[in-house]
Design a protein around this motif. Structure first.
Motif, PDB file in Angstrom:
ATOM      1  N   HIS A 229       0.846  -1.194   0.000  1.00 37.18           N
ATOM      2  CA  HIS A 229       0.000   0.000   0.000  1.00 37.18           C
ATOM      3  C   HIS A 229       0.883   1.246   0.000  1.00 37.18           C
ATOM      4  CE1 HIS A 229      -3.741   2.110   0.485  1.00 37.18           C
ATOM      5  NE2 HIS A 229      -3.367   2.686   1.617  1.00 37.18           N
ATOM      6  N   GLY A 230       0.611   2.168  -0.920  1.00 35.96           N
ATOM      7  CA  GLY A 230       1.377   3.407  -0.966  1.00 35.96           C
ATOM      8  C   GLY A 230       2.559   3.313  -1.919  1.00 35.96           C
ATOM      9  N   PRO A 231       3.435   4.336  -1.825  1.00 33.62           N
ATOM     10  CA  PRO A 231       3.457   5.455  -0.873  1.00 33.62           C
ATOM     11  C   PRO A 231       2.268   6.404  -1.103  1.00 33.62           C
ATOM     12  CG  PRO A 231       5.595   5.180  -1.926  1.00 33.62           C
ATOM     13  CD  PRO A 231       4.616   4.383  -2.707  1.00 33.62           C
ATOM     14  N   MET A 232       1.805   7.006  -0.012  1.00 31.80           N
ATOM     15  CA  MET A 232       0.678   7.925  -0.099  1.00 31.80           C
ATOM     16  C   MET A 232       0.727   8.936   1.039  1.00 31.80           C
ATOM     17  SD  MET A 232      -2.524   5.640   1.309  1.00 31.80           S
ATOM     18  CE  MET A 232      -3.570   7.092   1.478  1.00 31.80           C
ATOM     19  N   ASP A 233       0.122  10.096   0.801  1.00 33.31           N
ATOM     20  CA  ASP A 233       0.004  11.106   1.836  1.00 33.31           C
ATOM     21  C   ASP A 233      -1.155  10.760   2.752  1.00 33.31           C
ATOM     22  OD1 ASP A 233       2.088  12.700   0.841  1.00 33.31           O
ATOM     23  OD2 ASP A 233       0.746  13.699  -0.576  1.00 33.31           O
ATOM     24  N   VAL A 234      -1.025  11.091   4.027  1.00 35.35           N
ATOM     25  CA  VAL A 234      -2.103  10.926   4.985  1.00 35.35           C
ATOM     26  C   VAL A 234      -2.276  12.248   5.736  1.00 35.35           C
ATOM     27  CG1 VAL A 234      -1.812   8.436   5.257  1.00 35.35           C
ATOM     28  CG2 VAL A 234      -0.516   9.989   6.731  1.00 35.35           C
ATOM     29  N   PRO A 235      -3.448  12.504   6.294  1.00 41.21           N
ATOM     30  CA  PRO A 235      -3.678  13.764   7.004  1.00 41.21           C
ATOM     31  C   PRO A 235      -2.634  14.010   8.087  1.00 41.21           C
ATOM     32  CG  PRO A 235      -5.746  12.609   6.679  1.00 41.21           C
ATOM     33  CD  PRO A 235      -4.661  11.660   6.261  1.00 41.21           C
ATOM     34  N   GLY A 236      -2.255  15.272   8.233  1.00 40.15           N
ATOM     35  CA  GLY A 236      -1.294  15.625   9.254  1.00 40.15           C
ATOM     36  C   GLY A 236       0.099  15.869   8.717  1.00 40.15           C
ATOM     37  N   GLY A 237       0.266  15.735   7.390  1.00 37.14           N
ATOM     38  CA  GLY A 237       1.567  16.019   6.810  1.00 37.14           C
ATOM     39  C   GLY A 237       2.503  14.835   6.706  1.00 37.14           C
ATOM     40  N   SER A 238       2.026  13.629   6.977  1.00 36.87           N
ATOM     41  CA  SER A 238       2.874  12.440   6.898  1.00 36.87           C
ATOM     42  C   SER A 238       2.675  11.725   5.563  1.00 36.87           C
ATOM     43  CB  SER A 238       2.568  11.481   8.048  1.00 36.87           C
ATOM     44  OG  SER A 238       2.908  12.052   9.287  1.00 36.87           O
ATOM     45  N   ARG A 239       3.639  10.898   5.235  1.00 35.80           N
ATOM     46  CA  ARG A 239       3.569  10.073   4.039  1.00 35.80           C
ATOM     47  C   ARG A 239       3.950   8.659   4.446  1.00 35.80           C
ATOM     48  NH1 ARG A 239       2.758  10.758  -1.259  1.00 35.80           N
ATOM     49  NH2 ARG A 239       3.965   9.631  -2.832  1.00 35.80           N
ATOM     50  N   ILE A 240       3.198   7.667   3.997  1.00 37.91           N
ATOM     51  CA  ILE A 240       3.394   6.298   4.462  1.00 37.91           C
ATOM     52  C   ILE A 240       3.546   5.321   3.298  1.00 37.91           C
ATOM     53  CG2 ILE A 240       2.027   6.728   6.543  1.00 37.91           C
ATOM     54  CD1 ILE A 240      -0.179   4.922   5.129  1.00 37.91           C
ATOM     55  N   VAL A 241       4.115   4.178   3.617  1.00 35.15           N
ATOM     56  CA  VAL A 241       4.121   3.037   2.710  1.00 35.15           C
ATOM     57  C   VAL A 241       4.076   1.788   3.571  1.00 35.15           C
ATOM     58  CG1 VAL A 241       6.666   3.025   2.594  1.00 35.15           C
ATOM     59  CG2 VAL A 241       5.336   1.856   0.828  1.00 35.15           C
ATOM     60  N   GLN A 242       3.227   0.834   3.197  1.00 31.12           N
ATOM     61  CA  GLN A 242       3.118  -0.431   3.910  1.00 31.12           C
ATOM     62  C   GLN A 242       3.739  -1.535   3.075  1.00 31.12           C
ATOM     63  OE1 GLN A 242      -1.055  -0.993   4.767  1.00 31.12           O
ATOM     64  NE2 GLN A 242      -1.153   0.763   6.146  1.00 31.12           N
ATOM     65  N   GLY A 243       4.353  -2.510   3.748  1.00 30.90           N
ATOM     66  CA  GLY A 243       5.022  -3.557   3.012  1.00 30.90           C
ATOM     67  C   GLY A 243       5.145  -4.859   3.772  1.00 30.90           C
ATOM     68  N   ILE A 244       5.749  -5.815   3.109  1.00 23.68           N
ATOM     69  CA  ILE A 244       6.026  -7.134   3.690  1.00 23.68           C
ATOM     70  C   ILE A 244       7.494  -7.438   3.439  1.00 23.68           C
ATOM     71  CG2 ILE A 244       5.491  -9.600   3.623  1.00 23.68           C
ATOM     72  CD1 ILE A 244       2.721  -8.881   2.580  1.00 23.68           C
ATOM     73  N   ASP A 245       8.208  -7.834   4.475  1.00 23.51           N
ATOM     74  CA  ASP A 245       9.627  -8.137   4.304  1.00 23.51           C
ATOM     75  C   ASP A 245       9.801  -9.491   3.606  1.00 23.51           C
ATOM     76  OD1 ASP A 245       9.644 -10.282   6.205  1.00 23.51           O
ATOM     77  OD2 ASP A 245      10.055  -8.910   7.851  1.00 23.51           O
ATOM     78  N   PRO A 246      11.001  -9.840   3.168  1.00 22.91           N
ATOM     79  CA  PRO A 246      11.203 -11.079   2.408  1.00 22.91           C
ATOM     80  C   PRO A 246      10.816 -12.347   3.157  1.00 22.91           C
ATOM     81  CG  PRO A 246      13.069  -9.611   2.103  1.00 22.91           C
ATOM     82  CD  PRO A 246      12.237  -9.024   3.203  1.00 22.91           C
ATOM     83  N   GLN A 247      10.688 -12.269   4.486  1.00 26.24           N
ATOM     84  CA  GLN A 247      10.327 -13.445   5.275  1.00 26.24           C
ATOM     85  C   GLN A 247       8.874 -13.426   5.725  1.00 26.24           C
ATOM     86  OE1 GLN A 247      13.555 -12.854   8.015  1.00 26.24           O
ATOM     87  NE2 GLN A 247      14.895 -14.262   6.920  1.00 26.24           N
ATOM     88  N   GLY A 248       8.109 -12.447   5.200  1.00 19.37           N
ATOM     89  CA  GLY A 248       6.668 -12.439   5.438  1.00 19.37           C
ATOM     90  C   GLY A 248       6.175 -11.521   6.537  1.00 19.37           C
ATOM     91  N   GLY A 249       7.036 -10.723   7.124  1.00 14.39           N
ATOM     92  CA  GLY A 249       6.633  -9.838   8.206  1.00 14.39           C
ATOM     93  C   GLY A 249       6.014  -8.550   7.686  1.00 14.39           C
ATOM     94  N   ARG A 250       4.846  -8.163   8.240  1.00  7.77           N
ATOM     95  CA  ARG A 250       4.172  -6.921   7.852  1.00  7.77           C
ATOM     96  C   ARG A 250       4.761  -5.751   8.629  1.00  7.77           C
ATOM     97  NH1 ARG A 250      -0.698  -6.167   9.431  1.00  7.77           N
ATOM     98  NH2 ARG A 250      -1.285  -4.768   7.735  1.00  7.77           N
ATOM     99  N   PHE A 251       5.003  -4.635   7.935  1.00  7.49           N
ATOM    100  CA  PHE A 251       5.531  -3.438   8.576  1.00  7.49           C
ATOM    101  C   PHE A 251       5.166  -2.239   7.718  1.00  7.49           C
ATOM    102  CE2 PHE A 251       8.562  -4.409   5.346  1.00  7.49           C
ATOM    103  CZ  PHE A 251       9.134  -3.193   4.973  1.00  7.49           C
ATOM    104  N   ALA A 252       5.504  -1.051   8.189  1.00  9.69           N
ATOM    105  CA  ALA A 252       5.242   0.154   7.409  1.00  9.69           C
ATOM    106  C   ALA A 252       6.327   1.183   7.694  1.00  9.69           C
ATOM    107  CB  ALA A 252       3.866   0.716   7.735  1.00  9.69           C
ATOM    108  N   LEU A 253       6.445   2.149   6.804  1.00  8.26           N
ATOM    109  CA  LEU A 253       7.362   3.273   6.971  1.00  8.26           C
ATOM    110  C   LEU A 253       6.550   4.557   6.965  1.00  8.26           C
ATOM    111  CD1 LEU A 253      10.155   2.300   4.385  1.00  8.26           C
ATOM    112  CD2 LEU A 253      10.069   1.733   6.828  1.00  8.26           C
ATOM    113  N   VAL A 254       7.023   5.563   7.700  1.00 12.41           N
ATOM    114  CA  VAL A 254       6.356   6.863   7.717  1.00 12.41           C
ATOM    115  C   VAL A 254       7.411   7.962   7.739  1.00 12.41           C
ATOM    116  CG1 VAL A 254       6.161   6.793  10.247  1.00 12.41           C
ATOM    117  CG2 VAL A 254       4.700   8.348   8.936  1.00 12.41           C
ATOM    118  N   SER A 255       7.174   9.003   6.964  1.00 10.06           N
ATOM    119  CA  SER A 255       8.002  10.205   7.054  1.00 10.06           C
ATOM    120  C   SER A 255       7.099  11.369   7.402  1.00 10.06           C
ATOM    121  CB  SER A 255       8.759  10.460   5.732  1.00 10.06           C
ATOM    122  OG  SER A 255       7.868  10.561   4.637  1.00 10.06           O
TER     123      SER A 255
END
Length: 265
Positions: A229-255
């Motif tokens: 999912h993403g990268p995309m802007d979200v309210p409040g001035g942040s930008r996010i991207v959701q992902g899955i690591d090579p071993q299947g773990g769900r995580f996300a990044l935010v700036s």
């Protein structure tokens, strides 16, 4: 150390720990080192000399068939009493309280909807320096996706004193309820599992703070991960991207833009 929220994060991987370390070192930009724990490889990650969490393999604790997952510890003053209270209010105990010599005492539980988390009671002398919420390298956002966010909210607010902030009506996706702990800024949100994600089980998703979410998204794919999912802007001035690591773990990044207005401003 804060006494009303998340205090430590852990990656439990079902693959090679060295590979997981390499992935997150490149993607999140963490400094990662071996803890020196006797008889077990436990890697500690953080930034600028401030620790955020640890990484280990399921194989190290005799459970190689468990899926890769990120989990977090919530502070409690009395882990034994809190486990009893969690179970009394509809949660479950996965692992009973245990000591970590020189560090503290922990247990593994779920909330009433089945989302896993850990309880942590630090030792008297255990108070490592911490990154600020929106500093690069920290976890900048905590998101609970569940089957009944209102019931989940009753549970977490009762047990940990969290406070509601503002709510966003996301139309077909429902209400997105933000919350805060002992800080002057919201630190996460809760929502029901959207219809298009009906196969997802209740759980917490953690957003790692980076300088640039778009650059982070590129690092995810370059290092063998998958963007969901993403990268995309979200309210409040942040930008996010959701992902899955090579071993299947769900995580996300935010700036986060330091000049952007806060949610609800």
């Amino acid at each position: 150390m804060t006494k009303s929220g998340f205090v430590w994060y852990e990656l439990m991987t079902n693959g090679a720990l060295d590979a997981a370390v390499s992935f997150y070192k490149h993607v999140a930009g963490w400094d990662i080192r071996d803890s020196g724990m006797p008889g077990m490889q436990y890697m500690i990650f953080g930034k600028d000399g401030k620790d955020v969490g640890g990484m280990m393999s399921w194989k190290a604790v005799g459970q190689p068939d468990m899926p890769t997952e990120w989990v977090a510890h919530i502070y409690t003053a009395n882990v034994d009493a809190e486990v009893e209270a969690v179970v009394k209010d509809g949660g479950t105990q996965i692992q009973p309280p245990r000591d970590i010599p020189g560090v503290g005492r922990f247990a593994v539980v779920t909330d009433p909807q089945g989302a896993k988390f850990l309880l942590f009671q630090p030792g008297q002398a255990y108070a490592p320096p911490r990154l600020a919420q929106n500093e690069v390298g920290n976890v900048g956002w905590h998101e609970l996706i569940t089957t009944d966010w209102e019931k989940a909210w009753e549970f977490y607010s009762k047990h940990y004193g969290w406070q509601k902030d503002f709510a966003m009506d996301m139309k077909e996706m429902g209400i997105y309820q933000t919350f805060r702990i002992d800080t002057d800024r919201y630190i996460g949100a809760m929502m029901n599992i959207p219809p298009f994600m009906k196969d997802l089980k209740p759980g917490w998703l953690f957003y790692f703070q980076v300088a640039d979410a778009d650059a982070g998204a590129k690092r995810i794919t370059e290092n063998g991960g998958t963007i969901t999912h993403g990268p995309m802007d979200v309210p409040g001035g942040s930008r996010i991207v959701q992902g899955i690591d090579p071993q299947g773990g769900r995580f996300a990044l935010v700036s986060t833009s330091s000049t952007a207005p806060a949610y609800g401003a």
